[in-house]
Design a protein around this motif. Structure first.
Motif, PDB file in Angstrom:
ATOM      1  N   ARG A  56       0.979  -1.426  -0.055  1.00  0.00           N
ATOM      2  CA  ARG A  56      -0.102   0.056   0.068  1.00  0.00           C
ATOM      3  C   ARG A  56       0.711   1.145   0.117  1.00  0.00           C
ATOM      4  O   ARG A  56       0.538   2.281  -0.736  1.00  0.00           O
ATOM      5  CB  ARG A  56      -0.899   0.218   1.249  1.00  0.00           C
ATOM      6  N   PHE A  57       1.879   1.222   0.835  1.00  0.00           N
ATOM      7  CA  PHE A  57       2.953   2.249   0.911  1.00  0.00           C
ATOM      8  C   PHE A  57       3.454   2.577  -0.477  1.00  0.00           C
ATOM      9  O   PHE A  57       3.439   3.706  -0.967  1.00  0.00           O
ATOM     10  CB  PHE A  57       3.730   2.076   1.830  1.00  0.00           C
ATOM     11  N   ALA A  58       4.052   1.568  -1.203  1.00  0.00           N
ATOM     12  CA  ALA A  58       4.694   1.551  -2.550  1.00  0.00           C
ATOM     13  C   ALA A  58       3.830   2.231  -3.650  1.00  0.00           C
ATOM     14  O   ALA A  58       4.083   2.766  -4.228  1.00  0.00           O
ATOM     15  CB  ALA A  58       5.313   0.391  -2.854  1.00  0.00           C
ATOM     16  N   GLY A  59       2.378   1.661  -3.391  1.00  0.00           N
ATOM     17  CA  GLY A  59       1.374   2.093  -4.513  1.00  0.00           C
ATOM     18  C   GLY A  59       1.109   3.736  -4.325  1.00  0.00           C
ATOM     19  O   GLY A  59       0.557   4.260  -5.367  1.00  0.00           O
ATOM     20  N   GLY A  60       1.058   4.093  -3.016  1.00  0.00           N
ATOM     21  CA  GLY A  60       0.528   5.693  -3.113  1.00  0.00           C
ATOM     22  C   GLY A  60       1.572   6.463  -2.510  1.00  0.00           C
ATOM     23  O   GLY A  60       1.315   7.750  -2.771  1.00  0.00           O
ATOM     24  N   ALA A  61       2.352   6.273  -1.553  1.00  0.00           N
ATOM     25  CA  ALA A  61       3.461   7.196  -0.921  1.00  0.00           C
ATOM     26  C   ALA A  61       4.722   7.069  -1.107  1.00  0.00           C
ATOM     27  O   ALA A  61       5.679   7.689  -0.644  1.00  0.00           O
ATOM     28  CB  ALA A  61       2.810   7.155   0.671  1.00  0.00           C
ATOM     29  N   TRP A  62       5.413   6.253  -1.988  1.00  0.00           N
ATOM     30  CA  TRP A  62       6.787   5.936  -2.404  1.00  0.00           C
ATOM     31  C   TRP A  62       7.460   6.732  -2.215  1.00  0.00           C
ATOM     32  O   TRP A  62       8.669   7.502  -1.806  1.00  0.00           O
ATOM     33  CB  TRP A  62       6.890   4.819  -3.159  1.00  0.00           C
TER      34      TRP A  62
END
Length: 108
Positions: A56-62
């Motif tokens: 989820r982090f890599a998909g939106g806030a990376w």
């Protein structure tokens, strides 16, 4: 403002993931479930949770906090290039034998 709110969610989330990565509260517990110690099951579940949260982090806030520029001025050498040199001979063409090694293999 939305970026700040996103940061305020991910920072404590990763802090909790780090704190509970080692099951210090299970030290000395010798209980076995399905043939494995409870602390092993903790790690299995924890790694699954970490994988989901990291996805989820890599998909939106990376890219938060990074200044990544993939434009023509991204080269470190100042000329707008990628910093890599072009091949000296052959130009990377498959059929050109001028840049081959003596043993028959092609240069990298």
């Amino acid at each position: 403002m939305a970026d700040l709110n996103r940061d305020l969610v991910w920072i404590p989330t990763f802090a909790v993931l780090i704190v509970f990565a080692v099951p210090w509260f299970l030290w000395g517990v010798d209980r076995v479930v399905a043939g494995l110690p409870v602390w092993v099951w903790w790690h299995v579940g924890w790694m699954c949770l970490c994988a989901v949260l990291f996805a989820r982090f890599a998909g939106g806030a990376w890219d938060r906090g990074m200044t990544v520029d993939f434009g023509p001025t991204a080269g470190a050498d100042g000329d707008g290039g990628s910093g890599a040199e072009a091949p000296a001979s052959g130009g990377g063409r498959t059929g050109d034998r001028g840049g081959d090694r003596p043993d028959g293999g092609e240069r990298a």
